[in-house]
Design a protein around this motif. Structure first.
Motif, PDB file in Angstrom:
ATOM      1  N   VAL A  26       6.895  12.731  -2.640  1.00  0.00           N
ATOM      2  CA  VAL A  26       7.526  12.312  -1.171  1.00  0.00           C
ATOM      3  C   VAL A  26       7.262  11.613  -0.210  1.00  0.00           C
ATOM      4  O   VAL A  26       8.056  11.076   0.773  1.00  0.00           O
ATOM      5  N   LYS A  27       5.912  11.047  -0.257  1.00  0.00           N
ATOM      6  CA  LYS A  27       5.140  10.165   0.787  1.00  0.00           C
ATOM      7  C   LYS A  27       3.935   9.968  -0.552  1.00  0.00           C
ATOM      8  O   LYS A  27       3.453   9.461  -0.771  1.00  0.00           O
ATOM      9  N   MET A  28       4.480   8.554  -0.287  1.00  0.00           N
ATOM     10  CA  MET A  28       3.500   7.791  -0.317  1.00  0.00           C
ATOM     11  C   MET A  28       2.367   6.540   1.236  1.00  0.00           C
ATOM     12  O   MET A  28       3.414   6.308   1.983  1.00  0.00           O
ATOM     13  N   ALA A  64      -3.125  10.162   3.516  1.00  0.00           N
ATOM     14  CA  ALA A  64      -2.741  11.620   2.182  1.00  0.00           C
ATOM     15  C   ALA A  64      -3.573  12.617   1.966  1.00  0.00           C
ATOM     16  O   ALA A  64      -2.734  13.895   1.109  1.00  0.00           O
ATOM     17  N   ASP A  65      -5.148  12.216   1.776  1.00  0.00           N
ATOM     18  CA  ASP A  65      -5.621  13.641   1.032  1.00  0.00           C
ATOM     19  C   ASP A  65      -5.475  14.822   1.955  1.00  0.00           C
ATOM     20  O   ASP A  65      -5.186  16.056   1.963  1.00  0.00           O
ATOM     21  N   GLY A  66      -5.767  14.500   3.335  1.00  0.00           N
ATOM     22  CA  GLY A  66      -4.983  16.015   4.763  1.00  0.00           C
ATOM     23  C   GLY A  66      -3.874  16.371   4.516  1.00  0.00           C
ATOM     24  O   GLY A  66      -3.163  17.857   4.242  1.00  0.00           O
ATOM     25  N   TYR A  67      -2.293  15.201   4.000  1.00  0.00           N
ATOM     26  CA  TYR A  67      -0.965  15.507   3.517  1.00  0.00           C
ATOM     27  C   TYR A  67      -1.052  16.760   1.997  1.00  0.00           C
ATOM     28  O   TYR A  67      -0.243  17.808   2.610  1.00  0.00           O
ATOM     29  N   ALA A  68      -1.404  15.615   1.264  1.00  0.00           N
ATOM     30  CA  ALA A  68      -1.449  16.520   0.117  1.00  0.00           C
ATOM     31  C   ALA A  68      -2.368  17.855  -0.004  1.00  0.00           C
ATOM     32  O   ALA A  68      -1.224  19.067  -0.048  1.00  0.00           O
ATOM     33  N   ARG A  69      -3.739  18.571   0.784  1.00  0.00           N
ATOM     34  CA  ARG A  69      -3.986  19.496   0.561  1.00  0.00           C
ATOM     35  C   ARG A  69      -3.303  20.462   1.344  1.00  0.00           C
ATOM     36  O   ARG A  69      -2.968  21.830   0.994  1.00  0.00           O
ATOM     37  N   VAL A  75       0.675  13.474  -4.451  1.00  0.00           N
ATOM     38  CA  VAL A  75       0.681  12.347  -3.113  1.00  0.00           C
ATOM     39  C   VAL A  75       0.203  11.338  -3.912  1.00  0.00           C
ATOM     40  O   VAL A  75      -0.071  11.071  -4.732  1.00  0.00           O
ATOM     41  N   SER A  76       1.026   9.404  -3.182  1.00  0.00           N
ATOM     42  CA  SER A  76       0.620   8.957  -4.289  1.00  0.00           C
ATOM     43  C   SER A  76       0.474   7.775  -2.827  1.00  0.00           C
ATOM     44  O   SER A  76       0.457   7.910  -1.538  1.00  0.00           O
ATOM     45  N   CYS A  77      -0.812   6.937  -3.482  1.00  0.00           N
ATOM     46  CA  CYS A  77      -1.191   6.321  -2.170  1.00  0.00           C
ATOM     47  C   CYS A  77      -1.762   4.653  -3.475  1.00  0.00           C
ATOM     48  O   CYS A  77      -2.120   4.950  -4.268  1.00  0.00           O
ATOM     49  N   ASN A  78      -1.160   3.768  -2.500  1.00  0.00           N
ATOM     50  CA  ASN A  78      -1.346   2.511  -2.651  1.00  0.00           C
ATOM     51  C   ASN A  78      -1.882   1.491  -2.087  1.00  0.00           C
ATOM     52  O   ASN A  78      -2.074   1.248  -1.106  1.00  0.00           O
ATOM     53  N   VAL A  79      -2.528   1.148  -2.861  1.00  0.00           N
ATOM     54  CA  VAL A  79      -4.513   0.642  -1.929  1.00  0.00           C
ATOM     55  C   VAL A  79      -3.752  -0.760  -2.888  1.00  0.00           C
ATOM     56  O   VAL A  79      -3.822  -1.192  -3.979  1.00  0.00           O
ATOM     57  N   HIS A  80      -5.174  -2.097  -2.144  1.00  0.00           N
ATOM     58  CA  HIS A  80      -5.175  -3.705  -2.456  1.00  0.00           C
ATOM     59  C   HIS A  80      -6.441  -4.054  -3.182  1.00  0.00           C
ATOM     60  O   HIS A  80      -7.054  -4.247  -2.931  1.00  0.00           O
ATOM     61  N   VAL A 441      -1.872  16.154   7.790  1.00  0.00           N
ATOM     62  CA  VAL A 441      -1.708  17.282   7.868  1.00  0.00           C
ATOM     63  C   VAL A 441      -0.881  17.942   9.008  1.00  0.00           C
ATOM     64  O   VAL A 441       0.529  18.467   8.218  1.00  0.00           O
ATOM     65  N   GLN A 442      -0.519  16.544   9.985  1.00  0.00           N
ATOM     66  CA  GLN A 442       0.221  17.207  10.865  1.00  0.00           C
ATOM     67  C   GLN A 442       2.074  16.334  10.673  1.00  0.00           C
ATOM     68  O   GLN A 442       3.353  17.472  10.219  1.00  0.00           O
TER      69      GLN A 442
END
Length: 557
Positions: A26-28, A64-69, A75-80, A441-442
């Protein structure tokens, strides 16, 4: 002219988002480039994905790490492409160490176009492979759902961790009739056999002086209650593992003594009092710098339980090693200990806990606090006083994110772990994680207040995360401890080499004004160097809930 396409065709970019959503994402978190534009285009019609923009790829991964933990969600992360993935590697390494369930993707040049070696091109899978559980590139649009489903399964199966997928532009932009498949989750909430449990129970009961080493799997398996029941049934003291990067046991419980540090001689001295160390989902005496002293005494045997079999017997032999979920293991083990120990053990355990209470974490905190005097007009501030007052003013359900290194060495003498989500710290030692992780985390816990205590050196690695906090209107309170340098390196240079004239470790020429930098990112901020200033700034920050606040605290070196 009528559309002759098959009615059930879908673009790769839309299939990508649909499968992620079906997998519970639900979060990228992302930082886009040209090769990620297909995904950004698809996000325009997928607001439910909750895209969070970070201004640099290392920051993206840490948020994303803080969110998932903190949320326990995939969680999904999109980089370039190659440079962006390179920027992210250090942060992905931290996520690998913490076992964060994360799907990292990067847009790649179209297949065939890469052969011409265009700007920004490099093979991405070899770059990512050393720091993820699995890395692959999609070469057929029809394989995209299968790869995403496998990635989600691998990331969420214990030991959990990040995975990487390279997404060529043609895969994302093409259309095909695709089988979207379905999620798979591997249930690892397993308990040991009856025979193994009885062997462990009898070994624990037979020990003269057992000690429990509490690890992060107590938090990830939601086993606070079971871990406290274990300590009470055994009457055994509890120590936290040497790298304290989570809330692993309730600090205010009578059995809790505190965390072991990473001084091999000190750890060996402490463990010398015990004949059996039961490691509950813990890293086993992970250290930092080399020492000729082994931290585990020859007289201290080891028993282990947890899901990471690689950790078992890795450095120190384990008499008993049970690969099983901590919560399920303790749910079965504690009643067995009660049954086998009987009334005699219950009486012994009660007396032992009473004795431990005279020297436990709570009594240590009270004694330390009694000796701490409030600074009058002294400036800059002593770190310990600032940490003590911060804890006293924080809401009881606040979440602490910490990466303060030397400035926060005394923080955990005052801050109590009250639940498994009360604290998150940096596991890898690679600095720059904390200020960005606090944002994630927040987002994961909007109803709780996040307070992030960060060193000035760490903050500079990912200072742009402040913009994301302001952009998301998050009520994070950032406490930046400014001692104008890499104090931990100065300390170690003097300790290890007798050198008290450090080079390249000071930030005083010119001095940094972190509060001013923060205001440039839209964050309410002020610098303080007195007790009254700190108290006043903290009160104002706690009263504000419509966005982030930052307090730059000038700390004595």
């Amino acid at each position: 002219m009528p559309d002759a396409r098959v009615s059930n065709t879908i673009t790769g970019r839309d299939a990508f988002l649909r499968v992620l959503s079906d997998e519970g994402v639900v979060k990228m978190f992302g930082n886009p480039g040209t090769t990620e534009l297909p995904i950004m285009h698809a996000l325009s019609s997928a607001p439910e994905m909750g895209y969070v923009l970070g201004l640099q790829e290392a920051v993206v991964i840490c948020m994303a790490d803080g969110y998932a933990r903190a949320s326990g969600k995939l969680v999904s992360c999109n980089v370039h492409v190659a440079p962006g993935l390179g920027n992210a590697i250090g942060s992905i390494y931290t996520s690998l160490m913490s076992g964060t369930p994360m799907i990292v993707t990067a847009g790649q040049q179209e297949q065939g176009h890469g052969l011409t070696e265009p700007l920004l091109y490099a093979p991405l899978v070899p770059i990512a492979s050393p720091v993820v559980k699995w890395a692959t590139e999609v070469s057929r649009i029809e394989d995209l759902p299968r790869i995403l489903r496998r990635a989600a399964k691998v990331a969420t199966t214990a030991p959990t961790g990040p995975v990487f997928i390279s997404l060529p532009g043609d895969i994302l932009n093409n259309e095909a009739a695709i089988d979207m498949a379905a999620p798979t989750r591997v249930d690892t909430a397993v308990r040991p056999s009856d025979a193994a449990l009885e062997q462990l129970a009898r070994r624990l009961l037979g020990a003269e002086k057992p000690v429990i080493l509490a690890g992060h799997e107590i938090a990830t398996s939601d086993a606070f209650a079971e871990a406290t029941a274990l300590a009470e049934t055994l009457g055994a003291p509890v120590l936290q593992q040497t790298v304290a990067w989570g809330a692993h046991f309730p600090s205010e419980h009578p059995a809790y003594l505190g965390a072991l540090n990473r001084d091999q001689k000190n750890v060996r001295r402490i463990l010398g009092d015990y004949d059996l160390m039961f490691c509950v989902g813990a890293d086993v005496l992970k250290m930092s710098v080399w020492s000729e002293t082994e931290p585990l005494p020859e007289t201290t045997a080891v028993a282990m339980g947890g899901l990471r079999d690689w950790e078992m017997g890795k450095n120190f032999p384990a008499e008993i090693a049970l690969r099983a979920d901590v919560k399920e293991t303790l749910k079965a083990l504690v009643p067995l200990l009660t049954k086998l120990g009987g009334a005699a053990r219950a009486g012994t355990a009660k007396a032992s806990l009473a004795e431990i209470a005279t020297r436990n974490w709570s009594s240590q905190r009270a004694a330390r606090k009694a000796k701490l005097t409030a600074p009058a007009s002294e400036k800059p501030l002593h770190a310990e006083w600032a940490m003590m007052r911060l804890v006293e003013k924080m809401p009881k359900d606040a979440i602490l994110v910490e990466e303060g290194l030397t400035s926060t060495t005394t923080l955990f003498n005052y801050f109590p772990f009250r639940d498994r989500n009360s604290f998150f710290g940096n596991v890898s030692g690679g600095i720059g994680w904390g200020i960005a992780a606090a944002v994630g985390v927040q987002i994961a816990h909007p109803a709780r207040r996040v307070v992030a205590v960060i060193g000035d050196g760490s903050a500079m690695y990912s200072i742009t995360a402040l913009w994301s906090a302001a952009n998301q209107k998050l009520p994070v309170i950032f406490i930046i401890a400014n001692n104008a340098g890499y104090q931990i390196l100065k300390n170690r240079l003097k300790l290890f080499h007798g050198n008290d004239t450090p080079i390249g470790m000071d930030f005083d020429d010119p001095p940094m004004d972190i509060a001013a930098i923060s205001r440039g990112f839209g964050v309410t901020a002020e610098r303080v160097d007195t007790a009254a200033g700190f108290e006043g700034a903290l009160d104002k920050a706690l009263a504000r809930t419509d966005g982030p606040s930052l307090i730059e605290v000038m700390i004595k070196s």
